[in-house]
Design a protein around this motif. Structure first.
Motif, PDB file in Angstrom:
ATOM      1  N   THR A 119      -6.679   7.774   1.927  1.00 56.13           N
ATOM      2  CA  THR A 119      -5.465   8.361   1.354  1.00 56.13           C
ATOM      3  C   THR A 119      -5.465   8.390  -0.170  1.00 56.13           C
ATOM      4  OG1 THR A 119      -4.315   6.222   1.293  1.00 56.13           O
ATOM      5  CG2 THR A 119      -4.142   7.525   3.320  1.00 56.13           C
ATOM      6  N   ARG A 120      -6.360   7.604  -0.792  1.00 56.34           N
ATOM      7  CA  ARG A 120      -6.415   7.463  -2.254  1.00 56.34           C
ATOM      8  C   ARG A 120      -5.071   6.938  -2.791  1.00 56.34           C
ATOM      9  NH1 ARG A 120      -9.169  12.470  -5.145  1.00 56.34           N
ATOM     10  NH2 ARG A 120      -9.727  10.806  -6.600  1.00 56.34           N
ATOM     11  N   GLN A 121      -4.456   6.057  -1.996  1.00 57.59           N
ATOM     12  CA  GLN A 121      -3.207   5.404  -2.389  1.00 57.59           C
ATOM     13  C   GLN A 121      -3.388   3.895  -2.219  1.00 57.59           C
ATOM     14  OE1 GLN A 121      -1.198   7.380  -3.738  1.00 57.59           O
ATOM     15  NE2 GLN A 121      -1.402   9.371  -2.761  1.00 57.59           N
ATOM     16  N   VAL A 122      -2.318   3.145  -2.439  1.00 54.63           N
ATOM     17  CA  VAL A 122      -2.349   1.712  -2.188  1.00 54.63           C
ATOM     18  C   VAL A 122      -2.097   1.484  -0.698  1.00 54.63           C
ATOM     19  CG1 VAL A 122      -1.293  -0.521  -2.679  1.00 54.63           C
ATOM     20  CG2 VAL A 122      -1.476   1.187  -4.488  1.00 54.63           C
ATOM     21  N   ALA A 123      -2.994   0.762  -0.051  1.00 54.60           N
ATOM     22  CA  ALA A 123      -2.832   0.453   1.371  1.00 54.60           C
ATOM     23  C   ALA A 123      -2.379  -0.995   1.524  1.00 54.60           C
ATOM     24  CB  ALA A 123      -4.148   0.668   2.111  1.00 54.60           C
ATOM     25  N   VAL A 124      -1.551  -1.238   2.522  1.00 55.51           N
ATOM     26  CA  VAL A 124      -1.026  -2.578   2.735  1.00 55.51           C
ATOM     27  C   VAL A 124      -0.897  -2.836   4.228  1.00 55.51           C
ATOM     28  CG1 VAL A 124       1.325  -1.706   2.491  1.00 55.51           C
ATOM     29  CG2 VAL A 124       0.899  -4.145   2.224  1.00 55.51           C
ATOM     30  N   VAL A 125      -1.241  -4.052   4.652  1.00 58.66           N
ATOM     31  CA  VAL A 125      -1.087  -4.440   6.057  1.00 58.66           C
ATOM     32  C   VAL A 125      -0.507  -5.840   6.101  1.00 58.66           C
ATOM     33  CG1 VAL A 125      -3.452  -5.323   6.245  1.00 58.66           C
ATOM     34  CG2 VAL A 125      -2.232  -4.649   8.305  1.00 58.66           C
ATOM     35  N   GLN A 126       0.396  -6.036   7.019  1.00 60.12           N
ATOM     36  CA  GLN A 126       1.060  -7.315   7.212  1.00 60.12           C
ATOM     37  C   GLN A 126       0.296  -8.125   8.258  1.00 60.12           C
ATOM     38  OE1 GLN A 126       4.794  -6.760   9.135  1.00 60.12           O
ATOM     39  NE2 GLN A 126       5.539  -8.836   8.754  1.00 60.12           N
ATOM     40  N   VAL A 302       4.643   5.320   3.411  1.00 60.59           N
ATOM     41  CA  VAL A 302       4.346   5.863   4.731  1.00 60.59           C
ATOM     42  C   VAL A 302       3.846   4.700   5.580  1.00 60.59           C
ATOM     43  CG1 VAL A 302       2.984   7.531   6.048  1.00 60.59           C
ATOM     44  CG2 VAL A 302       3.737   8.093   3.719  1.00 60.59           C
ATOM     45  N   SER A 303       4.570   4.336   6.641  1.00 59.35           N
ATOM     46  CA  SER A 303       4.231   3.113   7.360  1.00 59.35           C
ATOM     47  C   SER A 303       4.441   3.246   8.854  1.00 59.35           C
ATOM     48  CB  SER A 303       5.069   1.943   6.824  1.00 59.35           C
ATOM     49  OG  SER A 303       6.455   2.246   6.917  1.00 59.35           O
ATOM     50  N   THR A 304       3.844   2.302   9.576  1.00 55.63           N
ATOM     51  CA  THR A 304       3.967   2.247  11.028  1.00 55.63           C
ATOM     52  C   THR A 304       3.654   0.835  11.476  1.00 55.63           C
ATOM     53  OG1 THR A 304       3.330   3.348  13.097  1.00 55.63           O
ATOM     54  CG2 THR A 304       1.560   2.849  11.547  1.00 55.63           C
ATOM     55  N   GLY A 305       3.805   0.577  12.780  1.00 54.55           N
ATOM     56  CA  GLY A 305       3.437  -0.717  13.328  1.00 54.55           C
ATOM     57  C   GLY A 305       2.063  -0.637  13.975  1.00 54.55           C
ATOM     58  N   TYR A 306       1.387  -1.790  14.065  1.00 53.91           N
ATOM     59  CA  TYR A 306       0.110  -1.834  14.781  1.00 53.91           C
ATOM     60  C   TYR A 306       0.166  -2.971  15.798  1.00 53.91           C
ATOM     61  CZ  TYR A 306      -1.302  -5.948  12.081  1.00 53.91           C
ATOM     62  OH  TYR A 306      -1.373  -7.217  11.529  1.00 53.91           O
ATOM     63  N   GLY A 307      -0.591  -2.817  16.874  1.00 56.34           N
ATOM     64  CA  GLY A 307      -0.597  -3.849  17.903  1.00 56.34           C
ATOM     65  C   GLY A 307      -1.184  -3.319  19.189  1.00 56.34           C
ATOM     66  N   THR A 308      -0.789  -3.936  20.289  1.00 54.67           N
ATOM     67  CA  THR A 308      -1.262  -3.506  21.602  1.00 54.67           C
ATOM     68  C   THR A 308      -0.109  -2.828  22.325  1.00 54.67           C
ATOM     69  OG1 THR A 308      -0.669  -5.653  22.550  1.00 54.67           O
ATOM     70  CG2 THR A 308      -2.915  -5.401  21.736  1.00 54.67           C
ATOM     71  N   GLY A 317       0.719   0.408   6.146  1.00 59.05           N
ATOM     72  CA  GLY A 317       0.975   1.731   5.606  1.00 59.05           C
ATOM     73  C   GLY A 317       0.408   1.893   4.223  1.00 59.05           C
ATOM     74  N   VAL A 318       0.884   2.908   3.525  1.00 65.61           N
ATOM     75  CA  VAL A 318       0.430   3.167   2.163  1.00 65.61           C
ATOM     76  C   VAL A 318       1.631   3.413   1.259  1.00 65.61           C
ATOM     77  CG1 VAL A 318      -1.768   4.180   2.930  1.00 65.61           C
ATOM     78  CG2 VAL A 318       0.179   5.655   2.454  1.00 65.61           C
ATOM     79  N   LEU A 319       1.416   3.129  -0.005  1.00 66.34           N
ATOM     80  CA  LEU A 319       2.430   3.361  -1.032  1.00 66.34           C
ATOM     81  C   LEU A 319       1.790   4.183  -2.135  1.00 66.34           C
ATOM     82  CD1 LEU A 319       4.868   0.821  -2.582  1.00 66.34           C
ATOM     83  CD2 LEU A 319       3.309   2.051  -4.083  1.00 66.34           C
ATOM     84  N   GLY A 320       2.504   5.199  -2.590  1.00 66.21           N
ATOM     85  CA  GLY A 320       1.989   6.042  -3.656  1.00 66.21           C
ATOM     86  C   GLY A 320       3.125   6.837  -4.274  1.00 66.21           C
ATOM     87  N   VAL A 333      -2.646   6.994   8.341  1.00 66.26           N
ATOM     88  CA  VAL A 333      -1.921   5.763   8.659  1.00 66.26           C
ATOM     89  C   VAL A 333      -1.846   5.576  10.178  1.00 66.26           C
ATOM     90  CG1 VAL A 333       0.361   4.660   8.621  1.00 66.26           C
ATOM     91  CG2 VAL A 333      -0.575   5.666   6.531  1.00 66.26           C
ATOM     92  N   ALA A 334      -1.527   6.654  10.889  1.00 67.02           N
ATOM     93  CA  ALA A 334      -1.419   6.564  12.350  1.00 67.02           C
ATOM     94  C   ALA A 334      -2.750   6.193  12.985  1.00 67.02           C
ATOM     95  CB  ALA A 334      -0.911   7.894  12.914  1.00 67.02           C
ATOM     96  N   ALA A 335      -3.846   6.801  12.498  1.00 65.06           N
ATOM     97  CA  ALA A 335      -5.159   6.554  13.095  1.00 65.06           C
ATOM     98  C   ALA A 335      -5.640   5.130  12.841  1.00 65.06           C
ATOM     99  CB  ALA A 335      -6.171   7.564  12.541  1.00 65.06           C
ATOM    100  N   VAL A 336      -5.545   4.669  11.607  1.00 65.58           N
ATOM    101  CA  VAL A 336      -6.037   3.325  11.292  1.00 65.58           C
ATOM    102  C   VAL A 336      -5.203   2.268  12.022  1.00 65.58           C
ATOM    103  CG1 VAL A 336      -6.429   1.640   9.456  1.00 65.58           C
ATOM    104  CG2 VAL A 336      -7.007   4.039   9.077  1.00 65.58           C
TER     105      VAL A 336
END
Length: 347
Positions: A119-126, A302-308, A317-320, A333-336
Protein backbone atom coordinates in the motif's frame (compact mmCIF):
# COMPACT_ATOMS: atom_id res chain seq x y z
CA UNK A 1 -30.26 8.06 -8.60
CA UNK A 2 -30.78 10.42 -11.55
CA UNK A 3 -28.50 10.46 -14.59
CA UNK A 4 -27.38 13.97 -13.61
CA UNK A 5 -26.27 12.74 -10.19
CA UNK A 6 -24.56 9.74 -11.79
CA UNK A 7 -22.68 12.05 -14.15
CA UNK A 8 -21.60 14.29 -11.29
CA UNK A 9 -20.34 11.26 -9.41
CA UNK A 10 -18.28 10.31 -12.47
CA UNK A 11 -16.79 13.81 -12.39
CA UNK A 12 -16.02 13.36 -8.68
CA UNK A 13 -14.51 9.94 -9.35
CA UNK A 14 -12.28 11.46 -12.05
CA UNK A 15 -11.17 14.27 -9.72
CA UNK A 16 -10.30 11.76 -6.99
CA UNK A 17 -8.37 9.53 -9.42
CA UNK A 18 -6.36 12.42 -10.87
CA UNK A 19 -5.62 14.04 -7.52
CA UNK A 20 -4.48 10.75 -5.97
CA UNK A 21 -2.23 10.18 -8.98
CA UNK A 22 -0.77 13.66 -9.49
CA UNK A 23 -1.10 15.44 -6.11
CA UNK A 24 -2.19 18.48 -8.16
CA UNK A 25 -5.56 20.26 -8.05
CA UNK A 26 -7.71 19.20 -11.00
CA UNK A 27 -9.31 21.59 -13.50
CA UNK A 28 -12.24 21.06 -15.85
CA UNK A 29 -10.07 21.20 -18.98
CA UNK A 30 -7.84 18.39 -17.70
CA UNK A 31 -10.86 16.28 -16.80
CA UNK A 32 -12.29 16.55 -20.31
CA UNK A 33 -8.90 15.72 -21.87
CA UNK A 34 -8.10 12.74 -19.63
CA UNK A 35 -11.49 11.16 -19.10
CA UNK A 36 -14.22 10.10 -21.47
CA UNK A 37 -17.04 11.86 -19.63
CA UNK A 38 -19.17 12.30 -22.73
CA UNK A 39 -20.10 15.93 -21.97
CA UNK A 40 -18.75 19.39 -22.80
CA UNK A 41 -16.28 21.43 -20.75
CA UNK A 42 -19.11 23.78 -19.82
CA UNK A 43 -21.14 20.91 -18.38
CA UNK A 44 -18.12 19.65 -16.41
CA UNK A 45 -17.57 23.15 -15.02
CA UNK A 46 -21.21 23.33 -13.96
CA UNK A 47 -20.98 19.90 -12.34
CA UNK A 48 -17.83 20.93 -10.49
CA UNK A 49 -19.58 24.08 -9.24
CA UNK A 50 -22.43 21.96 -7.85
CA UNK A 51 -19.98 19.46 -6.27
CA UNK A 52 -18.15 22.36 -4.65
CA UNK A 53 -21.35 23.95 -3.36
CA UNK A 54 -22.36 20.59 -1.85
CA UNK A 55 -18.98 20.20 -0.13
CA UNK A 56 -17.55 17.31 -2.15
CA UNK A 57 -14.63 19.27 -3.64
CA UNK A 58 -12.88 22.49 -2.76
CA UNK A 59 -10.54 25.03 -4.33
CA UNK A 60 -7.33 25.23 -2.27
CA UNK A 61 -6.10 28.40 -4.00
CA UNK A 62 -7.66 31.11 -6.16
CA UNK A 63 -7.49 30.25 -9.87
CA UNK A 64 -6.44 26.67 -9.09
CA UNK A 65 -8.26 23.43 -9.82
CA UNK A 66 -10.29 21.46 -7.31
CA UNK A 67 -9.37 18.77 -4.80
CA UNK A 68 -11.64 16.27 -2.99
CA UNK A 69 -12.80 17.00 0.55
CA UNK A 70 -13.29 14.35 3.23
CA UNK A 71 -16.95 14.31 2.22
CA UNK A 72 -15.93 13.74 -1.38
CA UNK A 73 -13.65 10.84 -0.47
CA UNK A 74 -16.43 9.34 1.65
CA UNK A 75 -18.86 9.50 -1.29
CA UNK A 76 -16.23 7.91 -3.51
CA UNK A 77 -15.47 5.10 -1.04
CA UNK A 78 -19.14 4.39 -0.37
CA UNK A 79 -19.75 3.91 -4.09
CA UNK A 80 -16.73 1.79 -4.93
CA UNK A 81 -18.40 -0.97 -6.90
CA UNK A 82 -15.27 -2.96 -7.66
CA UNK A 83 -12.25 -3.36 -5.41
CA UNK A 84 -9.12 -4.00 -7.42
CA UNK A 85 -8.54 -7.76 -7.08
CA UNK A 86 -5.12 -9.24 -6.40
CA UNK A 87 -3.78 -11.61 -9.01
CA UNK A 88 -3.38 -15.34 -8.21
CA UNK A 89 0.40 -14.82 -8.23
CA UNK A 90 0.10 -11.96 -5.71
CA UNK A 91 -2.15 -14.00 -3.43
CA UNK A 92 0.18 -17.01 -3.62
CA UNK A 93 3.22 -14.85 -2.85
CA UNK A 94 1.46 -13.31 0.19
CA UNK A 95 0.51 -16.70 1.61
CA UNK A 96 3.96 -18.22 1.05
CA UNK A 97 5.66 -15.22 2.66
CA UNK A 98 3.44 -15.40 5.76
CA UNK A 99 3.70 -19.20 6.05
CA UNK A 100 7.48 -18.81 6.34
CA UNK A 101 7.02 -17.05 9.70
CA UNK A 102 8.46 -19.17 12.50
CA UNK A 103 6.07 -18.00 15.24
CA UNK A 104 3.33 -15.50 16.04
CA UNK A 105 5.74 -12.56 16.34
CA UNK A 106 7.37 -13.37 13.01
CA UNK A 107 4.03 -13.80 11.19
CA UNK A 108 2.78 -10.43 12.43
CA UNK A 109 6.04 -8.66 11.58
CA UNK A 110 5.94 -10.15 8.10
CA UNK A 111 2.31 -9.11 7.74
CA UNK A 112 2.91 -5.42 8.49
CA UNK A 113 6.02 -5.32 6.32
CA UNK A 114 4.12 -6.85 3.42
CA UNK A 115 1.10 -4.58 3.86
CA UNK A 116 3.31 -1.48 4.03
CA UNK A 117 4.99 -2.53 0.78
CA UNK A 118 1.71 -3.25 -1.00
CA UNK A 119 0.00 0.00 0.00
CA UNK A 120 3.03 2.30 0.47
CA UNK A 121 1.40 3.49 3.70
CA UNK A 122 1.92 2.82 7.40
CA UNK A 123 0.75 -0.69 8.27
CA UNK A 124 -0.32 -1.70 11.76
CA UNK A 125 -1.47 -4.96 13.36
CA UNK A 126 -2.74 -5.57 16.85
CA UNK A 127 -1.46 -8.56 18.79
CA UNK A 128 -4.20 -11.11 19.50
CA UNK A 129 -6.29 -10.09 22.51
CA UNK A 130 -6.54 -12.60 25.32
CA UNK A 131 -10.29 -12.19 25.69
CA UNK A 132 -10.88 -13.67 22.25
CA UNK A 133 -8.44 -16.59 22.63
CA UNK A 134 -9.07 -20.21 23.56
CA UNK A 135 -6.68 -22.77 24.99
CA UNK A 136 -5.34 -25.01 22.26
CA UNK A 137 -2.97 -27.07 24.39
CA UNK A 138 -1.25 -27.18 27.76
CA UNK A 139 2.08 -28.96 28.01
CA UNK A 140 3.41 -29.91 31.46
CA UNK A 141 7.12 -30.71 31.58
CA UNK A 142 8.93 -31.97 34.68
CA UNK A 143 12.16 -29.99 34.98
CA UNK A 144 12.93 -32.03 38.09
CA UNK A 145 10.74 -33.99 40.56
CA UNK A 146 9.86 -30.76 42.42
CA UNK A 147 9.61 -28.23 39.59
CA UNK A 148 7.31 -28.11 36.56
CA UNK A 149 7.23 -26.03 33.39
CA UNK A 150 3.75 -25.16 32.13
CA UNK A 151 3.51 -24.19 28.45
CA UNK A 152 0.13 -22.71 27.54
CA UNK A 153 -0.65 -22.39 23.80
CA UNK A 154 -3.70 -20.48 22.58
CA UNK A 155 -5.49 -20.78 19.26
CA UNK A 156 -4.16 -17.35 18.29
CA UNK A 157 -0.58 -18.61 18.48
CA UNK A 158 0.36 -17.09 21.82
CA UNK A 159 2.73 -19.17 23.94
CA UNK A 160 3.02 -18.53 27.67
CA UNK A 161 5.52 -20.36 29.87
CA UNK A 162 5.34 -20.55 33.67
CA UNK A 163 7.39 -22.32 36.33
CA UNK A 164 5.66 -24.12 39.20
CA UNK A 165 7.60 -24.82 42.40
CA UNK A 166 5.89 -27.82 43.98
CA UNK A 167 7.45 -27.72 47.44
CA UNK A 168 7.52 -31.52 47.28
CA UNK A 169 8.30 -34.24 44.76
CA UNK A 170 5.92 -36.15 42.52
CA UNK A 171 6.37 -39.41 40.63
CA UNK A 172 5.63 -40.17 36.96
CA UNK A 173 2.19 -41.59 37.72
CA UNK A 174 1.17 -38.44 39.60
CA UNK A 175 2.54 -36.25 36.80
CA UNK A 176 0.47 -38.18 34.25
CA UNK A 177 -2.60 -37.79 36.46
CA UNK A 178 -1.96 -34.03 36.72
CA UNK A 179 -1.65 -33.68 32.93
CA UNK A 180 -4.95 -35.49 32.38
CA UNK A 181 -6.80 -33.53 35.03
CA UNK A 182 -5.69 -30.06 33.99
CA UNK A 183 -5.75 -30.82 30.27
CA UNK A 184 -9.39 -31.92 30.43
CA UNK A 185 -10.32 -28.77 32.33
CA UNK A 186 -8.59 -26.40 29.92
CA UNK A 187 -8.41 -27.46 26.30
CA UNK A 188 -10.87 -25.80 23.94
CA UNK A 189 -12.13 -23.28 26.48
CA UNK A 190 -11.98 -19.51 26.19
CA UNK A 191 -9.43 -18.10 28.61
CA UNK A 192 -12.01 -16.67 31.01
CA UNK A 193 -13.86 -20.00 31.22
CA UNK A 194 -10.56 -21.89 31.48
CA UNK A 195 -9.45 -19.82 34.47
CA UNK A 196 -12.71 -20.62 36.27
CA UNK A 197 -12.38 -24.34 35.51
CA UNK A 198 -8.79 -24.43 36.77
CA UNK A 199 -9.68 -22.54 39.94
CA UNK A 200 -12.28 -25.20 40.72
CA UNK A 201 -9.94 -28.15 40.12
CA UNK A 202 -8.48 -28.29 43.65
CA UNK A 203 -11.90 -29.02 45.20
CA UNK A 204 -12.21 -32.31 43.29
CA UNK A 205 -8.54 -33.32 43.02
CA UNK A 206 -7.40 -36.71 44.37
CA UNK A 207 -5.89 -36.25 47.86
CA UNK A 208 -2.40 -37.47 46.88
CA UNK A 209 -1.96 -34.69 44.25
CA UNK A 210 -4.20 -31.99 45.70
CA UNK A 211 -1.26 -29.85 46.82
CA UNK A 212 0.33 -30.12 43.35
CA UNK A 213 -2.98 -29.21 41.68
CA UNK A 214 -3.39 -26.16 43.92
CA UNK A 215 0.10 -24.87 43.12
CA UNK A 216 -0.25 -25.49 39.38
CA UNK A 217 -3.75 -23.99 39.31
CA UNK A 218 -2.58 -20.85 41.11
CA UNK A 219 0.13 -20.25 38.51
CA UNK A 220 -2.19 -21.02 35.62
CA UNK A 221 -4.93 -18.66 36.80
CA UNK A 222 -2.38 -15.84 36.90
CA UNK A 223 -1.47 -16.62 33.30
CA UNK A 224 -5.07 -16.99 32.09
CA UNK A 225 -6.53 -13.86 33.63
CA UNK A 226 -3.51 -11.63 33.22
CA UNK A 227 -4.24 -8.95 30.63
CA UNK A 228 -1.02 -8.32 28.78
CA UNK A 229 -0.55 -4.75 27.65
CA UNK A 230 -2.08 -4.43 24.21
CA UNK A 231 0.67 -4.31 21.65
CA UNK A 232 0.94 -3.08 18.10
CA UNK A 233 3.37 -3.89 15.34
CA UNK A 234 4.00 -1.00 12.94
CA UNK A 235 5.67 -1.08 9.55
CA UNK A 236 6.40 1.47 6.84
CA UNK A 237 6.37 4.58 9.04
CA UNK A 238 8.92 6.11 6.67
CA UNK A 239 6.22 6.06 3.98
CA UNK A 240 4.63 9.04 5.71
CA UNK A 241 7.59 11.23 4.77
CA UNK A 242 6.88 10.68 1.07
CA UNK A 243 3.57 12.45 1.54
CA UNK A 244 4.51 15.01 4.20
CA UNK A 245 2.78 17.81 2.25
CA UNK A 246 -0.54 15.97 2.59
CA UNK A 247 -0.45 16.50 6.34
CA UNK A 248 0.21 20.25 6.25
CA UNK A 249 -3.50 20.95 6.72
CA UNK A 250 -6.77 19.54 5.46
CA UNK A 251 -10.09 21.25 4.75
CA UNK A 252 -9.16 24.31 6.77
CA UNK A 253 -7.90 22.35 9.78
CA UNK A 254 -4.28 22.68 10.88
CA UNK A 255 -2.19 19.54 10.88
CA UNK A 256 1.32 18.25 10.54
CA UNK A 257 3.32 15.09 9.95
CA UNK A 258 4.69 15.47 13.47
CA UNK A 259 1.17 15.34 14.92
CA UNK A 260 0.44 12.12 13.02
CA UNK A 261 3.67 10.53 14.25
CA UNK A 262 2.82 11.52 17.82
CA UNK A 263 -0.59 9.88 17.44
CA UNK A 264 1.12 6.68 16.26
CA UNK A 265 3.37 6.75 19.30
CA UNK A 266 0.28 6.95 21.52
CA UNK A 267 -0.69 3.42 20.57
CA UNK A 268 -3.96 3.61 22.49
CA UNK A 269 -5.30 5.94 19.76
CA UNK A 270 -4.63 3.39 17.02
CA UNK A 271 -5.84 0.50 19.18
CA UNK A 272 -9.21 2.21 19.61
CA UNK A 273 -9.53 2.66 15.85
CA UNK A 274 -8.66 -0.99 15.20
CA UNK A 275 -10.94 -2.27 17.97
CA UNK A 276 -13.90 -0.48 16.39
CA UNK A 277 -13.35 -2.23 13.05
CA UNK A 278 -13.10 -5.90 13.96
CA UNK A 279 -15.89 -7.35 11.86
CA UNK A 280 -14.88 -10.50 9.97
CA UNK A 281 -14.67 -9.98 6.23
CA UNK A 282 -15.56 -6.28 6.46
CA UNK A 283 -13.08 -3.49 5.74
CA UNK A 284 -13.81 -0.19 7.48
CA UNK A 285 -12.62 3.15 6.09
CA UNK A 286 -12.40 6.21 8.34
CA UNK A 287 -11.62 9.44 6.55
CA UNK A 288 -10.26 12.60 8.15
CA UNK A 289 -12.53 13.80 10.94
CA UNK A 290 -14.19 10.36 11.09
CA UNK A 291 -11.14 9.12 13.02
CA UNK A 292 -12.27 11.47 15.83
CA UNK A 293 -8.64 12.14 16.63
CA UNK A 294 -7.46 15.75 16.37
CA UNK A 295 -3.90 14.87 15.27
CA UNK A 296 -5.20 12.59 12.52
CA UNK A 297 -7.62 14.91 10.70
CA UNK A 298 -5.51 14.67 7.56
CA UNK A 299 -5.38 10.87 7.56
CA UNK A 300 -7.50 7.93 6.56
CA UNK A 301 -7.48 4.56 8.32
CA UNK A 302 -8.42 1.43 6.40
CA UNK A 303 -8.84 -1.51 8.79
CA UNK A 304 -10.37 -4.91 9.39
CA UNK A 305 -10.22 -7.83 11.80
CA UNK A 306 -8.12 -10.96 11.36
CA UNK A 307 -8.62 -14.41 12.82
CA UNK A 308 -10.29 -17.73 12.16
CA UNK A 309 -13.89 -18.56 11.29
CA UNK A 310 -16.03 -17.04 14.00
CA UNK A 311 -13.12 -15.74 16.10
CA UNK A 312 -11.42 -12.37 15.66
CA UNK A 313 -7.92 -12.24 17.17
CA UNK A 314 -7.31 -8.53 16.65
CA UNK A 315 -7.40 -5.67 14.18
CA UNK A 316 -5.06 -4.61 11.40
CA UNK A 317 -4.92 -2.01 8.67
CA UNK A 318 -3.10 0.94 7.20
CA UNK A 319 -2.90 4.64 7.94
CA UNK A 320 -2.05 7.28 5.38
CA UNK A 321 -3.13 10.62 3.93
CA UNK A 322 -6.73 11.03 2.81
CA UNK A 323 -5.28 11.21 -0.71
CA UNK A 324 -4.76 7.47 -1.11
CA UNK A 325 -5.61 4.68 -3.53
CA UNK A 326 -8.71 3.42 -1.71
CA UNK A 327 -9.64 0.48 -3.99
CA UNK A 328 -6.10 -0.93 -3.96
CA UNK A 329 -5.64 -0.31 -0.24
CA UNK A 330 -8.94 -1.97 0.68
CA UNK A 331 -8.04 -5.04 -1.41
CA UNK A 332 -4.57 -5.34 0.16
CA UNK A 333 -5.83 -4.97 3.74
CA UNK A 334 -8.54 -7.59 3.16
CA UNK A 335 -6.12 -10.07 1.56
CA UNK A 336 -3.33 -9.81 4.13
CA UNK A 337 -5.83 -10.05 7.02
CA UNK A 338 -7.38 -13.13 5.50
CA UNK A 339 -4.07 -14.91 5.01
CA UNK A 340 -2.71 -14.01 8.46
CA UNK A 341 -5.85 -15.59 9.91
CA UNK A 342 -5.37 -18.72 7.80
CA UNK A 343 -1.71 -19.09 8.78
CA UNK A 344 -2.40 -18.67 12.51
CA UNK A 345 -5.34 -21.10 12.35
CA UNK A 346 -3.04 -23.84 11.03
CA UNK A 347 -0.56 -23.52 13.91
Amino acid sequence: MSSTEDRRFEVLRAIVADYVSTKEPVGSKVLVERHNLGVSSATVRNDMAVLEAEGYITQPHTSSGRVPTDKGYRQFVDRISEVKPLSPAERRAILEFLESGVDLDDVLRRGVRLLAQLTRQVAVVQYPTLTSSSVRHLEIVALNPARLLLVLITDSGRVDQRIVELGDVINDAQLSQLRTLIGAALEGKRLAAASTAVAELADNAPPDIRNVVVRAATVLVESLVEHHEERLVLGGTANLTRNAADFAGTNGFPGSLRAVLEALEEQVVVLKLLAAAQHPGTVTVRIGEETQVEQMRGTSVVSTGYGTAGTIFGGMGVLGPTRMDYPGTIASVAAVARYIGEVLAER
